[in-house]
Design an enzyme around this catalytic site. Structure first.
Site, PDB file in Angstrom:
ATOM      1  N   LYS A   1       0.820  -1.223   0.000  1.00 43.36           N
ATOM      2  CA  LYS A   1       0.000   0.000   0.000  1.00 43.36           C
ATOM      3  C   LYS A   1       0.850   1.268   0.000  1.00 43.36           C
ATOM      4  O   LYS A   1       0.603   2.188  -0.766  1.00 43.36           O
ATOM      5  CB  LYS A   1      -0.915   0.059   1.239  1.00 43.36           C
ATOM      6  CG  LYS A   1      -1.925  -1.056   1.346  1.00 43.36           C
ATOM      7  CD  LYS A   1      -2.883  -0.813   2.522  1.00 43.36           C
ATOM      8  CE  LYS A   1      -2.217  -0.804   3.891  1.00 43.36           C
ATOM      9  NZ  LYS A   1      -1.680  -2.100   4.313  1.00 43.36           N
TER      10      LYS A   1
ATOM     11  N   ARG B   1      -9.369   1.662   9.411  1.00 41.11           N
ATOM     12  CA  ARG B   1      -9.059   0.253   9.656  1.00 41.11           C
ATOM     13  C   ARG B   1     -10.106  -0.414  10.535  1.00 41.11           C
ATOM     14  O   ARG B   1     -10.013  -1.622  10.768  1.00 41.11           O
ATOM     15  CB  ARG B   1      -7.703   0.159  10.377  1.00 41.11           C
ATOM     16  CG  ARG B   1      -6.515  -0.148   9.469  1.00 41.11           C
ATOM     17  CD  ARG B   1      -5.277  -0.009  10.316  1.00 41.11           C
ATOM     18  NE  ARG B   1      -4.178  -0.836   9.929  1.00 41.11           N
ATOM     19  CZ  ARG B   1      -3.042  -0.345   9.402  1.00 41.11           C
ATOM     20  NH1 ARG B   1      -2.918   0.944   9.142  1.00 41.11           N
ATOM     21  NH2 ARG B   1      -2.051  -1.153   9.137  1.00 41.11           N
TER      22      ARG B   1
ATOM     23  N   ARG C   1      11.224  -6.966   4.942  1.00 43.97           N
ATOM     24  CA  ARG C   1      11.203  -5.523   5.207  1.00 43.97           C
ATOM     25  C   ARG C   1      11.685  -5.222   6.622  1.00 43.97           C
ATOM     26  O   ARG C   1      12.422  -4.260   6.846  1.00 43.97           O
ATOM     27  CB  ARG C   1       9.783  -4.973   5.014  1.00 43.97           C
ATOM     28  CG  ARG C   1       9.690  -3.476   5.238  1.00 43.97           C
ATOM     29  CD  ARG C   1       8.303  -2.944   4.964  1.00 43.97           C
ATOM     30  NE  ARG C   1       7.374  -3.248   6.031  1.00 43.97           N
ATOM     31  CZ  ARG C   1       6.086  -2.906   6.019  1.00 43.97           C
ATOM     32  NH1 ARG C   1       5.556  -2.311   4.966  1.00 43.97           N
ATOM     33  NH2 ARG C   1       5.304  -3.194   7.042  1.00 43.97           N
TER      34      ARG C   1
ATOM     35  N   ARG D   1      12.169  -2.329  11.232  1.00 41.59           N
ATOM     36  CA  ARG D   1      10.876  -1.977  11.843  1.00 41.59           C
ATOM     37  C   ARG D   1      10.569  -2.949  12.964  1.00 41.59           C
ATOM     38  O   ARG D   1      10.520  -4.150  12.756  1.00 41.59           O
ATOM     39  CB  ARG D   1       9.769  -2.025  10.784  1.00 41.59           C
ATOM     40  CG  ARG D   1       9.416  -0.660  10.267  1.00 41.59           C
ATOM     41  CD  ARG D   1       8.277  -0.720   9.290  1.00 41.59           C
ATOM     42  NE  ARG D   1       7.002  -1.107   9.900  1.00 41.59           N
ATOM     43  CZ  ARG D   1       5.834  -0.874   9.301  1.00 41.59           C
ATOM     44  NH1 ARG D   1       5.789  -0.284   8.133  1.00 41.59           N
ATOM     45  NH2 ARG D   1       4.715  -1.252   9.890  1.00 41.59           N
TER      46      ARG D   1
ATOM     47  N   ARG E   1      -0.736  -9.135  13.270  1.00 34.75           N
ATOM     48  CA  ARG E   1      -1.295  -8.015  12.481  1.00 34.75           C
ATOM     49  C   ARG E   1      -2.232  -8.520  11.382  1.00 34.75           C
ATOM     50  O   ARG E   1      -3.239  -7.896  11.086  1.00 34.75           O
ATOM     51  CB  ARG E   1      -0.160  -7.164  11.904  1.00 34.75           C
ATOM     52  CG  ARG E   1       0.439  -6.243  12.959  1.00 34.75           C
ATOM     53  CD  ARG E   1       1.807  -5.751  12.588  1.00 34.75           C
ATOM     54  NE  ARG E   1       1.840  -4.983  11.371  1.00 34.75           N
ATOM     55  CZ  ARG E   1       2.909  -4.882  10.583  1.00 34.75           C
ATOM     56  NH1 ARG E   1       4.019  -5.529  10.897  1.00 34.75           N
ATOM     57  NH2 ARG E   1       2.871  -4.156   9.514  1.00 34.75           N
TER      58      ARG E   1
HETATM   59  P1  AMP Z   1       1.101   0.524   8.789  1.00 35.50           P
HETATM   60  O1  AMP Z   1       2.360   1.233   8.509  1.00 35.50           O
HETATM   61  O2  AMP Z   1      -0.085   1.099   8.062  1.00 35.50           O
HETATM   62  O3  AMP Z   1       1.196  -0.970   8.629  1.00 35.50           O
HETATM   63  O4  AMP Z   1       0.780   0.761  10.346  1.00 35.50           O
HETATM   64  C1  AMP Z   1       1.674   0.326  11.347  1.00 35.50           C
HETATM   65  C2  AMP Z   1       0.964   0.299  12.691  1.00 35.50           C
HETATM   66  O5  AMP Z   1       0.479   1.617  13.015  1.00 35.50           O
HETATM   67  C3  AMP Z   1      -0.280  -0.588  12.754  1.00 35.50           C
HETATM   68  O6  AMP Z   1       0.038  -1.946  12.997  1.00 35.50           O
HETATM   69  C4  AMP Z   1      -1.018   0.047  13.917  1.00 35.50           C
HETATM   70  O7  AMP Z   1      -0.427  -0.276  15.161  1.00 35.50           O
HETATM   71  C5  AMP Z   1      -0.771   1.534  13.689  1.00 35.50           C
HETATM   72  N1  AMP Z   1      -1.812   2.103  12.802  1.00 35.50           N
HETATM   73  C6  AMP Z   1      -1.640   2.608  11.549  1.00 35.50           C
HETATM   74  N2  AMP Z   1      -2.803   3.024  11.046  1.00 35.50           N
HETATM   75  C7  AMP Z   1      -3.749   2.780  11.988  1.00 35.50           C
HETATM   76  C8  AMP Z   1      -5.151   2.965  12.059  1.00 35.50           C
HETATM   77  N3  AMP Z   1      -5.834   3.476  11.037  1.00 35.50           N
HETATM   78  N4  AMP Z   1      -5.777   2.611  13.209  1.00 35.50           N
HETATM   79  C9  AMP Z   1      -5.098   2.113  14.249  1.00 35.50           C
HETATM   80  N5  AMP Z   1      -3.788   1.880  14.250  1.00 35.50           N
HETATM   81  C10 AMP Z   1      -3.105   2.203  13.126  1.00 35.50           C
END
Ligand code: AMP
Length: 204
Positions: free
Chosen positions: A29, A104, A143, A149, A160
């Site tokens: 994404k 989400r 990654r 990360r 996740r």
């Molecule tokens: P991402 O980079 O989008 O995979 O997000 C990494 C982490 O950030 C996720 O596993 C959540 O812990 C937090 N996070 C990102 N976006 C959201 C969201 N819309 N709602 C809640 N937590 C989020």
């Protein structure tokens, strides 16, 4: 078809510019959002990136977010919704945006609907990247090793993906009922996925 300046500006005005990109962790994404947003001259807004910037900056929000992110859990809706509300109110998002990683949860869908209604606008399209879960695990482990990360360990990744299936996948049905979802094969090479996303946007 001849392209007059008027026709071009009409096309630009009617083009899909208020967009979501959804898909499980590791679907690509972020990579695709940056490319598509740049082509459309709209900001790519990644809630994950905003949280990570806050973690690096050791802000209060960052400390809170990290405690959830490291476990592969979602940051509470109230916190996330407030953050997105203020981001969407910024000038650069006025004529469009590509939200990556938000909403989400169903609560976030409602919050986004409310924000957009206040701003007098609505979503144009939801781009869904379709991938195989096992493939995604391999990508994310790689990654994690590359970028360091802390939420890209295999155990956290599996969690996740479970959280995604439980809390986020149902959102697709909601947007599907609104006729907004366009599915794109996320397993293809990066450039091919970008091309398919472009087609999905053009075919609206
Ligand atoms: P991402 O980079 O989008 O995979 O997000 C990494 C982490 O950030 C996720 O596993 C959540 O812990 C937090 N996070 C990102 N976006 C959201 C969201 N819309 N709602 C809640 N937590 C989020």
């Amino acid at each position: 078809m001849t392209s007059t300046p008027d026709a071009a500006s009409t096309d630009a005005a009617s083009a899909a510019r208020r967009l979501l990109i959804v898909g499980p962790p590791g679907a690509g994404k972020g990579t695709q959002a940056v490319r598509i947003a740049e082509e459309l001259s709209i900001p790519a807004i990644s809630t994950g990136d905003i949280f990570r910037a806050n973690v690096s900056g050791r802000t209060e929000l960052g400390v809170l977010a990290k405690s959830y992110m490291d476990k592969g859990e979602y940051v509470p809706d109230s916190v996330t919704n407030d953050m997105v509300r203020s981001r969407l109110a910024q000038e650069d998002a006025r004529d469009g945006f590509l939200l990556d990683g938000y909403p989400r949860t169903l609560d976030q869908v409602e919050a986004l609907d409310a924000v957009l209604e206040e701003l007098g606008t609505s979503l144009d399209l939801v781009l869904l990247l379709v991938v195989e879960p096992e493939e995604v695990i391999g990508r994310l482990v790689a990654r994690g090793a590359e970028l360091g990360r802390s939420d890209d360990t295999e155990e956290t990744i599996r969690h996740r993906l479970d959280v995604y299936a439980e809390q986020t996948a149902p959102l697709i049905d909601v947007y599907q009922r609104r006729g907004l979802v366009r599915r794109v094969d996320g397993m293809a090479a990066i450039d091919e996925v970008t091309a398919s996303l472009r087609e999905a946007l053009a075919a609206r």
